[in-house]
Each structure stands twice: as C-alpha cells, then as structure tokens.
Write an enzyme that holds these catalytic residues in place. Structure first.
Site, PDB file in Angstrom:
ATOM      1  CG  ASN A  37      -1.830   1.142   1.317  1.00 48.34           C
ATOM      2  OD1 ASN A  37      -1.761   2.057   0.479  1.00 48.34           O
ATOM      3  ND2 ASN A  37      -2.699   1.138   2.302  1.00 48.34           N
ATOM      4  NE  ARG A  88      -6.091   1.583  -0.302  1.00 51.28           N
ATOM      5  CZ  ARG A  88      -6.141   2.713   0.379  1.00 51.28           C
ATOM      6  NH1 ARG A  88      -5.087   3.140   1.014  1.00 51.28           N
ATOM      7  NH2 ARG A  88      -7.258   3.390   0.445  1.00 51.28           N
ATOM      8  CG  HIS A 116     -13.094   3.452   2.971  1.00 50.07           C
ATOM      9  ND1 HIS A 116     -13.869   4.313   3.701  1.00 50.07           N
ATOM     10  CD2 HIS A 116     -11.827   3.888   3.111  1.00 50.07           C
ATOM     11  CE1 HIS A 116     -13.110   5.229   4.260  1.00 50.07           C
ATOM     12  NE2 HIS A 116     -11.853   5.005   3.914  1.00 50.07           N
ATOM     13  NE  ARG A 126     -10.601  12.110   4.714  1.00 50.41           N
ATOM     14  CZ  ARG A 126     -10.527  10.881   4.210  1.00 50.41           C
ATOM     15  NH1 ARG A 126     -11.197  10.586   3.121  1.00 50.41           N
ATOM     16  NH2 ARG A 126      -9.791   9.955   4.774  1.00 50.41           N
ATOM     17  CD  GLU A 169      -8.833  -1.205   4.050  1.00 48.98           C
ATOM     18  OE1 GLU A 169      -9.077  -0.479   3.092  1.00 48.98           O
ATOM     19  OE2 GLU A 169      -8.508  -0.774   5.173  1.00 48.98           O
TER      20      GLU A 169
END
Ligand code: AMP
Length: 393
Positions: free
Chosen positions: A7, A90, A179, A238, A380
């Site tokens: 990643n 990823r 996601h 955010r 993940e």
C-alpha cells in the site's frame, strides 16, 4: 503461494507478506516519513520486531529496504529457493475502467496514470509502487486491486450528480466510492458467518476515514463517499456532507481554493470540532464533560443514523448492519449512540453484549432486534492477497 501486499501512499509504504490460500501473515510493517527527516522502517515478524530510523529519500529506496529485509536469509522469512509469487498493490482509483482486480499490464499502468487527476494524492504513488516493485521483484506477477472496484455495481440513479450532463460525459464526474476493499471484505465475512448472503445489508467503516455502503444481495448499490473521499460521514479530519454554498461564500471572502481544501480535508471533522485527533481522546474528554467532544460524538452518530435511514429506504428495509475499522470495531459508545432510537427499523442493540464484544466477529443485537448487528474486523491486506490469489491460482 507467497503474496506481498503493498500500500504505497504519499509518504509511507505499508506492506504485509502472506502465505495463501491459508492467509497466514508472515510479516508486516511500513516505511514512513519518506522524503522527510526522521524516516523510519518498521518490520514485525513472528520472531521479533525491527524498528530503525534511517534516511529514505524516496519510494525507490523505501521499497529496496523492504525487499532487502524480506529476502534476508538471517530473518528466515523465505525458505531457501522460495520466492514471492505475486505483489498485490492497493490502487485507490480505478475509475469506471475496473470493476475487478487485474494483472498489471502497460495499459493498466496508463489507466492508473490517466486517473491521477481524480486521485492526485494516491494514484501517482500507487503507480510508483508498482513500477519500483516490477524492478525489485521481476519474477513476481504484479496485480492491481482497486478501492473503487466494489462500487462499480452502484446503479446510475445513485452514482450520477444532478449537474449538467457534460460534466459526466466529458469529465467523468460521478460517484466512484472508496474503501471498497474493506466493505467487500467485511460484507463477505458477515455472509460467511450468517451462512447466507443477506438481501439488505449496510456496512459502516469507521476509522480515520469513514464511509457507509448499502449492499443488496452482496453488491454495493449506494455509498457515502462520492467523486472524492470527502462526502458523507463526519471523519477524523474531513467534514463529510456540507452545503457547497459555504465554499463559494468563503471564496468570496478571500479564502483561496487551496486553503478551503486544506480546511475541509485536514482541519475539519472530529478534529475541527474538538481539536483532538484520536477518538479515544475525544471519548475521554466527553466523559469529563467537555462540551465540544460531547457534541462532536453526537454529530458523528447522528450523521451515521441519517445514512442508515436513507439506505434502509433505498433498499426497502434492512436485515444486517455491520460495524468495522478502528472506531467501528472498538468503540462501544459510538455503536450504542448510532443504534439508539432506531427500533422503528427493527434495529436494537444489546448494551451488555455491545460492551463485552471481543475481537473477532460478534453479534450485538438485542433479543427482540430484527436486524442483526455485527462487528466484523476488517483486513484490507488479507482481502488484497485473497483477490490476488484468486486471480492467479
Ligand atoms: P483506522 O483508520 O481503522 O486505523 O482507525 C483509526 C481510528 O480508530 C482512530 O480515530 C482511533 O482513535 C480509533 N480507535 C482505535 N482504537 C479505539 C478504541 N479502543 N476506542 C475508540 N476508538 C478507537
């Protein structure tokens, strides 16, 4: 088959080496603060930890450090003659091109590059990770796993914005969603656990980034993150949903577009409301009566509840609700606040089961609750390794 999962972010590279199909993790780690003072390499194996500050000027060097350690005979991660068969990368944005995991080809690399305008902070670094990995592991198959892929099943009525068609046709402006690897993984684990694919499921990923997905018969049909990763739920830094009128209002008052982007992405959300970054700190402050923290937790839970209501309406009901990621898996308080006053939907949490939930898949609905409420740990990296293995086996 040994699969390395990479990643590659803007200033860090996270990695895991997994043995497939068992999914056994051989080691994991990261290189962080790439290109900055205090860069650090961290590796955890079954035999111990290696934690070293060292100069890492760029991604090339970062991946070289990872490769050197993985193949170091002294660490014994690879048996003599054993090789890494594949590297699963990823990749954040696959645009409308990729609804599936693919082997990396020249065309795939060009598409990832082309999509950099839609994910400027992620796709260029994901691509860099692929290119360096091709040099360092020339015998391994390179595979791209896209965050957006799971959401390609969202129907047009849900992925289009009501703006002039030209922006969709010429600029590709639509909901892409993010996601996806996490939502796919936890929805599949939930289905396995239940022994059936639920007709109407909602998965809630609550980590530093937060998002919620409506899943009908195993397929994503709506999702809170949209064109970029900022819409929807209130996140760590955010804002989630806002009225876009406030952007134009502030632009007219002298803020630049860059400043507003920084404010909405890095300085808003739970941090903007509390000046605290970690949800554990926000919960402690709330317990001590800090008004801002109490309000921020209320706002976060209220926003999630509104989305659950919206997605239950979109799917004509709800059978299973899944919580995952750092907050979803660990914060009994947030789960309880979210599930409060939702009995009209058949959603009732058992406070005791919720408090006592342990690691692993747990059911926390009350005896009378019609909707199953599950906590499912996300993984993940394992999902990327699984998809890579499925593609190559
Ligand atoms: P993630 O992005 O999935 O790693 O999640 C990070 C978020 O999970 C941070 O906001 C953490 O504060 C939060 N988190 C981790 N552990 C806990 C915990 N035990 N209780 C509440 N929040 C937690």
């Amino acid at each position: 088959m040994l699969i390395l999962v990479l990643n590659s972010g803007s200033s860090s590279i996270k990695f895991q080496l997994l043995s497939m199909p068992s999914g056994t993790m051989m080691c994991s780690g990261f290189v962080e603060r790439i290109g900055n003072p205090g860069a650090r390499f961290y590796l955890e194996t079954t035999k111990g930890e290696y934690d070293k500050e060292q100069e890492v000027p760029g991604h090339q060097k970062g991946l070289e450090i990872i490769a050197t350690h993985l193949t170091n005979p002294e660490l014994g991660l690879l048996q003599p003659g054993q090789k890494i068969s594949a590297v699963g990368h990823r990749v954040v944005h696959g645009g409308k091109f990729y609804a599936q995991t693919v082997k990396v080809t020249q065309i795939v690399k060009e598409k990832i590059k082309e999509l950099a305008s839609l994910a400027p902070l992620h796709n260029p670094n994901n691509l860099l990770g692929i290119e360096v990995s091709e040099q360092l592991f020339p015998e391994a198959e390179q595979v791209a796993v896209f965050d957006t892929a799971f959401h390609q099943s969202i129907p047009e009525k849900a992925y289009r914005y009501a703006i002039p068609n030209v922006f969709y046709d010429d600029h590709g402006i639509r909901v892409y969603g993010f996601h996806g690897t996490s939502h796919k993984y936890v929805s599949e684990r939930a289905s396995e656990y239940l022994g059936r694919i639920p007709s109407r499921m909602i998965t809630i990923h609550l980590g530093n980034g937060c998002s919620i997905t409506a899943i009908r018969d195993g397929k994503s049909v709506d999702h809170s993150l949209g064109f970029g990763p900022s819409n929807g739920l209130i996140m760590g830094t955010r804002s989630g949903d806002i009225d876009h009128a406030l952007i134009f209002y502030l632009l007219e008052r002298g803020y630049t577009a860059e400043e507003l982007n920084q404010i909405l992405v890095k300085e808003s959300g739970m941090y903007g409301l509390t000046r605290l970054r970690d949800l554990r700190d926000i919960q402690s402050a709330a317990e001590k009566g800090d008004r801002n923290s109490i309000l921020a937790l209320d706002m976060m839970s209220y926003r999630i509840r509104k989305y659950i209501g919206a997605y239950a309406a979109a799917m004509n009901g709800l059978d299973v609700l899944v919580f995952t990621a750092g907050i979803g898996e660990n914060s009994a308080l947030v789960r309880e606040q979210v599930c409060g006053e939702m009995d009209y939907l058949g959603l009732e949490i058992d406070p005791d089961k919720n408090q006592k939930a342990k690691r692993g898949i747990c059911e926390v609905q009350s005896f009378d609750g019609r909707v199953k409420i599950l906590i499912v740990p996300t993984n993940e990296e394992l999902e990327i390794a699984r998809q890579t293995y499925q593609l190559l086996k």
